[in-house]
Structures are given as structure tokens and as C-alpha cells.
Design an enzyme around this catalytic site. Structure first.
Site, PDB file in Angstrom:
ATOM      1  CB  SER A 101     -17.055 -46.695 -10.281  1.00 59.46           C
ATOM      2  OG  SER A 101     -17.334 -46.217 -12.019  1.00 59.46           O
ATOM      3  CD  GLN A 107     -18.898 -42.888 -15.243  1.00 61.71           C
ATOM      4  OE1 GLN A 107     -17.734 -42.872 -15.481  1.00 61.71           O
ATOM      5  NE2 GLN A 107     -19.909 -41.901 -15.507  1.00 61.71           N
ATOM      6  CG  ASP A 120     -24.841 -38.566 -10.883  1.00 58.35           C
ATOM      7  OD1 ASP A 120     -23.551 -38.550 -10.410  1.00 58.35           O
ATOM      8  OD2 ASP A 120     -25.152 -39.273 -11.681  1.00 58.35           O
ATOM      9  N   GLY A 163     -18.098 -38.405 -18.948  1.00 61.57           N
ATOM     10  CA  GLY A 163     -17.456 -39.600 -18.317  1.00 61.57           C
ATOM     11  C   GLY A 163     -18.138 -40.900 -18.524  1.00 61.57           C
ATOM     12  NE  ARG A 201     -25.748 -35.037 -12.249  1.00 65.84           N
ATOM     13  CZ  ARG A 201     -26.762 -35.665 -13.045  1.00 65.84           C
ATOM     14  NH1 ARG A 201     -27.809 -34.941 -13.230  1.00 65.84           N
ATOM     15  NH2 ARG A 201     -26.586 -36.498 -13.802  1.00 65.84           N
ATOM     16  CE  LYS A 233     -26.027 -36.874 -17.393  1.00 69.25           C
ATOM     17  NZ  LYS A 233     -24.655 -37.602 -17.282  1.00 69.25           N
ATOM     18  CB  SER A 234     -27.510 -44.160 -16.724  1.00 72.66           C
ATOM     19  OG  SER A 234     -26.755 -43.318 -15.504  1.00 72.66           O
TER      20      SER A 234
HETATM   21  C1  S3P Z   1     -22.984 -43.132 -14.473  1.00 69.10           C
HETATM   22  C2  S3P Z   1     -22.184 -43.616 -13.462  1.00 69.10           C
HETATM   23  C3  S3P Z   1     -21.995 -42.962 -12.038  1.00 69.10           C
HETATM   24  C4  S3P Z   1     -22.584 -41.269 -12.298  1.00 69.10           C
HETATM   25  C5  S3P Z   1     -22.920 -40.971 -13.577  1.00 69.10           C
HETATM   26  C6  S3P Z   1     -23.696 -42.104 -14.461  1.00 69.10           C
HETATM   27  C7  S3P Z   1     -23.394 -44.468 -15.371  1.00 69.10           C
HETATM   28  O1  S3P Z   1     -20.385 -42.408 -12.364  1.00 69.10           O
HETATM   29  O2  S3P Z   1     -21.954 -40.487 -11.645  1.00 69.10           O
HETATM   30  O3  S3P Z   1     -23.487 -39.806 -13.840  1.00 69.10           O
HETATM   31  O4  S3P Z   1     -24.311 -44.189 -16.043  1.00 69.10           O
HETATM   32  O5  S3P Z   1     -22.743 -45.426 -15.171  1.00 69.10           O
HETATM   33  P1  S3P Z   1     -19.373 -43.400 -11.556  1.00 69.10           P
HETATM   34  O6  S3P Z   1     -19.445 -44.663 -12.571  1.00 69.10           O
HETATM   35  O7  S3P Z   1     -18.176 -42.591 -11.711  1.00 69.10           O
HETATM   36  O8  S3P Z   1     -19.624 -43.744 -10.334  1.00 69.10           O
END
Ligand code: S3P
Length: 447
Positions: free
Chosen positions: A174, A176, A326, A101, A402, A28-29
Site C-alpha cells: 500500500s 498510502q 486501480d 482514501g 472506476r 490523482k496521486s
Molecule cells: C494510491 C495508492 C493506492 C491506490 C489509490 C491511490 C496513492 O491505494 O489504489 O488509488 O495515491 O497512494 P493503496 O495504498 O490502498 O494500495
């Protein structure tokens, strides 16, 4: 409440061993980033193995709203005709990132240094999640944001017309936030620096380099210092998305729990910023073989052979939290069937995921007859051994894919079936979950 449409109640129950091949979908990322970097590049990016889950489809739609041409050419095969760094157009519509998110935070980053405005929203889960963690650093570039109280969506972001580069230490682990800052830095002159105390998933850094940006990573006493040189010309790429270790976690844990199981999960990313669960499972006594280790799409991957195992509770090293962030929900479900106690510390970030995952797992496990303890940063599960979980409950999933999948895995070994009030959010990350699990031999039904 459902993510899209009506809730789908689902139930899992005990059955025979799991066997066969579990070909889980693309990461997914990496899928989000492939679409976003494709949109920021010059030329046509070709993606194979893209996760066609709702989260990623929402990002594809968003890239179109900013002016890129995104086309599906076959199953998992997509092209993106990009606009180049700084080439985004102002979207005419509200950007709805659904449950994601990652989608909203990364997209906010990559538009924050262009002279355009966009309004973002999402589903009831995403509208509860904090956006200040990205809008704070984006303000340092000169972007302004106007959202609901507590930095919640819906929110309008006004990009900086004359962005300045930024040096930013992320206050929480994070990827993200790190990624939003790096993506914003693309259209700022000079060097943008992100310092992260705890390493988090590094797909943005790897992929930015792959698309032609200059990104360096230096280990310092403060943590990793990541430096991006702004205003590169990103060039379109071929991206082969490896399979998602976070999705693999569900069939892997199911096979470990169900007696007699023996499955193969091919081509799973073993990126060291993502493989924490596999290390943890091995410490608990899991029989997992890592076969045919190789590189695919710039990521280390392996085929996993997983056999039913007797598991023992452990204290999970807190410094491993980011590399399995996750996977705590399914780990907590698995820990309920281990002998002894599993202690998960350093996990406060779980409170701001698609749901408060510490609370959601604790309440769900209690409803299934498992004793747990929690505090702000900790989840402790007192394992009942292989046949010890009573089950027989309906668990609230709080629009969290999840949580739903974790309890459906637990229901495969609990004494009584386990139901989830709404399995529809599973489609955000693992749309083929039910079919894949059924093909392995799992009994999962819609009620
Ligand atoms: C992700 C970062 C993580 C993870 C999310 C995917 C990403 O979140 O939990 O499912 O693709 O950068 P955080 O950045 O809030 O830790």
C-alpha cells in the site's frame, strides 16, 4: 446511493469507431501529494495540470483547514503557500475527505507528529474503509486515534507532541500506508524507515526528494528499505502534474475494444510503479505504440497511440498487481471481450478500495452475461470474444468511480446497452470523462 447529491444513472451503447485525442486529466496521486507537500513547505508552490476532481478538491480544502493558503489561479493552475514541516494549525472544523482514501490517509500521516488534533470523516464508501492500516504505524510515532469499530471513520487523531522516529514494515502492498509513515516521519527527529516487500507507487519518495528532503531507497532481501531523514526544511516547488495513467486506462481500453478505433492519449505517466496495465494489455495482443518518450515533472511520460485489437485472455502475473491495482476493474471489463480466460491473482487489496472491487466487477459482469469466478484473492473472467457480451443490465456501482467507468466502457461493445445506477462518483477522479469519451465518438448518455 450517490457520493454527493442525487444518483446519476448513465448508459453506454454500441456506436462507430473512436478517434481523436484523449487528453486525460492530471494524475490523482501526484495531485494530492503536490497540495500536501506544498502545505508542508516554506514558500509558494505553483502547481500546473492539477486534477480538479472532487477527491483532490477535498484535499485542497483540508490543507486550508490546517492553515495553508490554497488558491486556484486558472484551469489546473494552483498555488499553495505552505506552513513548513511542523507548521500545521489545529483545524476548527471536521475534515471531510469525501470519497478519498488517499486524501484521508496521507493527511492523517502528515498531522500525526504535530501537537494538534483533527477529526476526519468521508462519504458512505470511505466510512466503510479500514483506517487501522495507517493508525497502527502512526501510533508508533506516539499519535492516538479514536474511531468507530474496526478503525472506521469518523475518527479523531491526536498528534504526538514528542514524536519518535519509526522503522515500519508495511504488512500490505500500500502506497498510502507507506506515504502516511513517511509524511509522519517528516516531523520526527532522526530517521524514519519504511520497508515494503512489494514496491508500490513511488510518488511520495520522488516528490519528497524534489521538495528537498533526504530520502534513500535501498534494495534488501526484505524488500525496498526507504529511509527519510526527519525535520528537513521543505522548499516550495513548481510541480507539473503528468496525466493520469489510471484515467488513461478507460479511453485506452475503449479504443482497443471498439472496432476501427485509433486514438492518441498524450503525456501519460509511464512510471514503472504505475504502468502494469500497459504491459498486460500488450501481452493480450493490444496494439499500443509508446511515442515521444520523455520526462515531464520528474516522471517518465509517453504519448500512446492505441488501435482496435483482437485480444486474448492471459494469466496476469500476480507480482504486477501493485503496478496496476486501480486498473483491474477496466481490465476485467476488457477481459470479458477477449478470447479465452483472464486470470487475475494476488488481488485481495481490491476488496478494500472505494468498493469491494472483486465483488462489484463479478456481480456486474454476471448481470451482463459473463461467467466469472472469484475467491478472496482472485478474479477469473471467461471471455466471450469481441461480439459475445450480451449486456442489457443495470450495474450497481457502490459509490465507486472506476466500477462506473469500467461498465460504461463495456457497454460500448456489448450486444445490448449497459447502464450504471450512479455515475456521479466519476467526478472524484475523472470529471471530464463523459465529454472526453463523447468527443472520441462514444455513445454515453445520462438517463
Ligand atoms: C494510491 C495508492 C493506492 C491506490 C489509490 C491511490 C496513492 O491505494 O489504489 O488509488 O495515491 O497512494 P493503496 O495504498 O490502498 O494500495
Amino acid at each position: 446511493m450517490s457520493a454527493h447529491g442525487s444518483p446519476i444513472r448513465m448508459t453506454s451503447r454500441k456506436g462507430g469507431p473512436l478517434s481523436g485525442v484523449a487528453a486525460v486529466p492530471g494524475d490523482k496521486s501526484i495531485s494530492h501529494r503536490a497540495l500536501i507537500l506544498g502545505a508542508l513547505s516554506v514558500g509558494t508552490t505553483r502547481i500546473t495540470g492539477l486534477l480538479e476532481g472532487q477527491d483532490v478538491l477535498d484535499t485542497a480544502r483540508a490543507m486550508q483547514a490546517f492553515g495553508a493558503t490554497v488558491t486556484r489561479t486558472g484551469p489546473g493552475a494552483w498555488t499553495v503557500e505552505g506552513l513548513g514541516v511542523g507548521g500545521f494549525a489545529e483545524p476548527a472544523e471536521v475534515i471531510d475527505c469525501g470519497n478519498s482514501g488517499t486524501g484521508v490517509r496521507l493527511i492523517m500521516g502528515c498531522m500525526a507528529t504535530s501537537p494538534i488534533s483533527a477529526t476526519f470523516t468521508g462519504d458512505a464508501s470511505l466510512r466503510k474503509r479500514p483506517m487501522g492500516r495507517v493508525t497502527d504505524p502512526l501510533a508508533l510515532f506516539g499519535a492516538r486515534s479514536y474511531g468507530r469499530a474496526g478503525g472506521r471513520l469518523p475518527m479523531t487523531l491526536v498528534g504526538a507532541a514528542e514524536p519518535v522516529p519509526v522503522t515500519y514494515t508495511t504488512p500490505m502492498a500500500s502506497a498510502q500506508v507507506k506515504s502516511a509513515v513517511l509524511l509522519a516521519g517528516l516531523n520526527a527527529p532522526g530517521q524514519t524507515v519504511v520497508i515494503e516487500k512489494t514496491p508500490t507507487r513511488d510518488h511520495t519518495e520522488r516528490m519528497l526528494r524534489g521538495f528537498g528532503a533526504e530520502v534513500t531507497v535501498e534494495a534488501t532481501p526484505e524488500g525496498n528499505r526507504i529511509t527519510l531523514t526527519g525535520q528537513p526544511e521543505l522548499r516550495a516547488q513548481e510541480v507539473a502534474v503528468p496525466r493520469d495513467p489510471s484515467s488513461a486506462a478507460f479511453p485506452v481500453c475503449a479504443a482497443l475494444l471498439v472496432p476501427g478505433s485509433d486514438i492518441l492519449v498524450p503525456g501519460v505517466s509511464q512510471n514503472p510503479t504505475r504502468n502494469g496495465l500497459f504491459l498486460t494489455l500488450r501481452e493480450m495482443g493490444a496494439d499500443i505504440e509508446f511515442l515521444n518518450e520523455r520526462e515531464e515533472g520528474g516522471e517518465p511520460v509517453a504519448d500512446l497511440r492505441v488501435r482496435h485489437s483482437a485480444l486474448t485472455g492471459i494469466a496476469v502475473p500476480p507480482e504486477r498487481a501493485a503496478a496496476q491495482i486501480d486498473e483491474y476493474p477496466v481490465l476485467a471489463a476488457l477481459a470479458a471481450c477477449a478470447s479465452g480466460t483472464t486470470v487475475m491473482r494476488g488481488v485481495h487489496e481490491l476488496r478494500v478500495k472505494e468498493s469491494d472491487r472483486i465483488a462489484a466487477m463479478a456481480r456486474g459482469l454476471e448481470a451482463c452475461g459473463v461467467r466469472v469466478e472469484e475467491d478472496e484473492d482472485t478474479l477469473i473472467v471467461h471471455g466471450l470474444g469481441p461480439d459475445g457480451v450480451p449486456g442489457g443490465a443495470t450495474v450497481a456501482t457502490h459509490i465507486d468511480h472506476r466500477i462506473a467507468m469500467s461498465f460504461l466502457v463495456l457497454g460500448l461493445v456489448s450486444q445490448q446497452p449497459i447502464s450504471v445506477d450512479d455515475g456521479s462518483p466519476i467526478a472524484t477522479s475523472f470529471p471530464v470523462f463523459e465529454d472526453l469519451m463523447r468527443q472520441l465518438g462514444a455513445s454515453i448518455t445520462r438517463d
